[in-house]
Design an enzyme around this catalytic site. Structure first.
Site, PDB file in Angstrom:
ATOM      1  N   HIS A 113       0.852  -1.199   0.000  1.00 44.38           N
ATOM      2  CA  HIS A 113       0.000   0.000   0.000  1.00 44.38           C
ATOM      3  C   HIS A 113       0.885   1.246   0.000  1.00 44.38           C
ATOM      4  O   HIS A 113       1.871   1.318   0.727  1.00 44.38           O
ATOM      5  CB  HIS A 113      -0.901  -0.014   1.246  1.00 44.38           C
ATOM      6  CG  HIS A 113      -1.751   1.219   1.393  1.00 44.38           C
ATOM      7  ND1 HIS A 113      -2.711   1.560   0.467  1.00 44.38           N
ATOM      8  CD2 HIS A 113      -1.770   2.188   2.344  1.00 44.38           C
ATOM      9  CE1 HIS A 113      -3.303   2.680   0.845  1.00 44.38           C
ATOM     10  NE2 HIS A 113      -2.738   3.090   1.973  1.00 44.38           N
ATOM     11  N   ASN A 114       0.534   2.231  -0.860  1.00 48.55           N
ATOM     12  CA  ASN A 114       1.352   3.444  -0.987  1.00 48.55           C
ATOM     13  C   ASN A 114       2.828   3.071  -1.154  1.00 48.55           C
ATOM     14  O   ASN A 114       3.707   3.554  -0.435  1.00 48.55           O
ATOM     15  CB  ASN A 114       1.163   4.355   0.229  1.00 48.55           C
ATOM     16  CG  ASN A 114      -0.209   5.016   0.254  1.00 48.55           C
ATOM     17  OD1 ASN A 114      -0.943   4.996  -0.730  1.00 48.55           O
ATOM     18  ND2 ASN A 114      -0.568   5.593   1.388  1.00 48.55           N
ATOM     19  N   GLU A 143       1.088  -0.257  -5.588  1.00 53.21           N
ATOM     20  CA  GLU A 143       0.100   0.807  -5.768  1.00 53.21           C
ATOM     21  C   GLU A 143       0.720   2.063  -6.364  1.00 53.21           C
ATOM     22  O   GLU A 143       1.835   2.449  -6.009  1.00 53.21           O
ATOM     23  CB  GLU A 143      -0.558   1.150  -4.426  1.00 53.21           C
ATOM     24  CG  GLU A 143      -1.673   2.187  -4.567  1.00 53.21           C
ATOM     25  CD  GLU A 143      -2.354   2.514  -3.257  1.00 53.21           C
ATOM     26  OE1 GLU A 143      -3.557   2.811  -3.285  1.00 53.21           O
ATOM     27  OE2 GLU A 143      -1.683   2.484  -2.210  1.00 53.21           O
ATOM     28  N   ASP A 145      -0.644   6.023  -6.933  1.00 59.07           N
ATOM     29  CA  ASP A 145      -1.667   7.062  -6.783  1.00 59.07           C
ATOM     30  C   ASP A 145      -1.324   8.172  -7.770  1.00 59.07           C
ATOM     31  O   ASP A 145      -0.327   8.880  -7.603  1.00 59.07           O
ATOM     32  CB  ASP A 145      -1.686   7.608  -5.351  1.00 59.07           C
ATOM     33  CG  ASP A 145      -2.201   6.581  -4.358  1.00 59.07           C
ATOM     34  OD1 ASP A 145      -3.064   5.786  -4.733  1.00 59.07           O
ATOM     35  OD2 ASP A 145      -1.726   6.581  -3.204  1.00 59.07           O
ATOM     36  N   HIS A 158       0.957  11.029  -2.642  1.00 61.59           N
ATOM     37  CA  HIS A 158      -0.121  10.762  -1.685  1.00 61.59           C
ATOM     38  C   HIS A 158      -0.903  12.058  -1.530  1.00 61.59           C
ATOM     39  O   HIS A 158      -0.422  13.005  -0.903  1.00 61.59           O
ATOM     40  CB  HIS A 158       0.464  10.298  -0.352  1.00 61.59           C
ATOM     41  CG  HIS A 158      -0.545   9.670   0.551  1.00 61.59           C
ATOM     42  ND1 HIS A 158      -0.382   9.580   1.912  1.00 61.59           N
ATOM     43  CD2 HIS A 158      -1.743   9.099   0.284  1.00 61.59           C
ATOM     44  CE1 HIS A 158      -1.435   8.977   2.435  1.00 61.59           C
ATOM     45  NE2 HIS A 158      -2.262   8.692   1.470  1.00 61.59           N
ATOM     46  N   GLU A 192      -4.770   4.180  -8.551  1.00 60.49           N
ATOM     47  CA  GLU A 192      -5.827   5.068  -8.063  1.00 60.49           C
ATOM     48  C   GLU A 192      -5.681   6.360  -8.858  1.00 60.49           C
ATOM     49  O   GLU A 192      -4.756   7.141  -8.653  1.00 60.49           O
ATOM     50  CB  GLU A 192      -5.688   5.325  -6.564  1.00 60.49           C
ATOM     51  CG  GLU A 192      -6.871   6.069  -5.980  1.00 60.49           C
ATOM     52  CD  GLU A 192      -6.877   6.091  -4.462  1.00 60.49           C
ATOM     53  OE1 GLU A 192      -6.985   7.195  -3.900  1.00 60.49           O
ATOM     54  OE2 GLU A 192      -6.764   5.003  -3.857  1.00 60.49           O
TER      55      GLU A 192
END
Length: 268
Positions: A113-114, A143, A145, A158, A192
Site C-alpha cells: 500500500h502506498n 500501488e 496514486d 499521496h 488510483e
C-alpha cells in the site's frame, strides 16, 4: 511508574486476546490447561487441542503456579505462535504449481500500500526505488496514486499530504526493470487515478510504452471469458487494476456528452 502501569492495564483491557483470557480463566491472572482446552473447544470449534499447540502450551506454562498455568501475556503469545498459524506450514516457502490454475481472484496476493513512500503517510519522501525494493522482496501487487503533473504527464503522490512526488515514467521504468526478477508470477499494478481525462490518455500511452509486451491487454472479442485467467496463464504478465474517482468519471461523461452534442450539431 504508576501512570505507565495504568496505561499498560488499559491496553490489556482493550486487547481481544486478554478479553478472551478473562472469559475462560477462573482464577484471576492465570489459566489452567483444562481452561485452555475449554477455550479451544468453544472458540476454535475443535474436539481437542492439537498436539503441536499442546506442546507450545507446555513450553510457555509457568511451573510455579500449580503446574501448567499461563497468564494473559503467555496466552496472547500462544495464540500468535507459529504452531497456531492459519497458514499451512507445509506450503511455506514455495508455491505448488498444481494449485495455480484457479482464477486469479481465488488467491491472496502479497500486496503493498502506498508503495512509493519511504516512511510515514504524511510527510515522508516518495521514491521510485521503493518499487524496486518491494518487487525484489517478492511483492506481487504495488500501488500507484496518480495525479495531474504540471508538465502534462501524470505524477505519483499521496494526495492532500506533505509527502513528495515522483514522475510516473520513472516509476514505470523501475517496475519494468525488476517486475520479474524475484518471481515470474503475474504482477498487479493497482492504480488510483485522480488525473484529468487528458492526462488519463497520457497514462494509457505511458503504460504501453514502458511495459510493452508484458502488459496484459483486455480481450474484447465477442464471447471472451468473463472469468479472470489463472496465475499459471499469466506468468511474466503485468495486470493493470484501476480505480477512477466519481468526479473523474463524471468529467468523462460530461465531455462525451459535449462531443456527442457537437457531432449532432455538425450533422444538422
Amino acid at each position: 511508574v504508576v501512570a505507565r502501569a495504568e496505561r499498560r492495564s488499559a491496553a490489556h483491557a482493550a486487547n481481544p486476546a486478554h478479553a478472551l483470557f478473562r472469559r475462560y480463566a477462573q482464577y484471576d491472572g492465570f489459566m489452567s490447561r483444562a481452561e485452555f482446552e475449554r477455550f479451544w473447544r468453544a472458540e476454535q470449534g475443535a474436539d481437542a487441542v492439537p498436539a503441536r499447540v499442546a506442546a507450545e502450551f507446555a513450553a510457555v506454562a509457568t511451573r510455579d503456579t500449580g503446574g501448567g498455568c499461563i497468564d494473559a501475556e503467555r496466552f496472547a503469545r500462544l495464540l500468535l505462535a507459529r504452531s497456531n498459524d492459519v497458514f499451512d506450514a507445509d506450503h511455506r516457502g514455495a508455491l505448488r504449481e498444481a494449485e495455480m490454475h484457479w482464477p486469479l481472484s481465488h488467491y491472496f496476493i502479497e500486496s503493498s500500500h502506498n508503495t512509493y513512500l519511504t516512511g510515514d503517510q504524511l510527510t515522508s519522501a516518495s521514491s521510485q526505488e521503493m518499487y524496486e525494493r518491494v518487487l525484489l522482496m517478492g511483492c506481487r501487487c504495488v500501488e500507484l496514486d496518480l495525479h495531474d503533473g504540471p508538465d502534462g504527464r501524470p505524477e505519483i503522490k499521496h494526495g492532500k499530504t506533505l509527502t513528495s512526488r515522483i514522475k510516473l515514467d520513472d516509476a514505470l521504468r523501475s517496475i519494468r526493470r525488476t517486475a520479474f526478477v524475484a518471481s515470474d508470477w503475474p504482477l498487479v499494478l493497482s492504480l488510483e487515478v485522480h488525473c484529468s481525462v487528458r492526462q488519463q490518455a497520457v497514462l494509457g500511452r505511458a503504460l504501453r510504452e514502458h511495459l510493452e509486451g508484458a502488459l496484459l491487454l483486455p480481450d474484447r472479442t465477442p464471447g471472451a471469458a468473463r472469468e479472470l485467467p489463472p496465475p499459471s496463464a499469466l506468468r511474466g504478465k503485468i495486470i493493470v487494476k484501476a480505480k477512477v474517482p466519481l468526479e473523474a468519471a463524471t468529467q468523462v461523461a460530461a465531455e462525451e456528452a459535449v462531443a456527442a452534442a457537437a457531432g449532432a450539431a455538425a450533422d444538422a
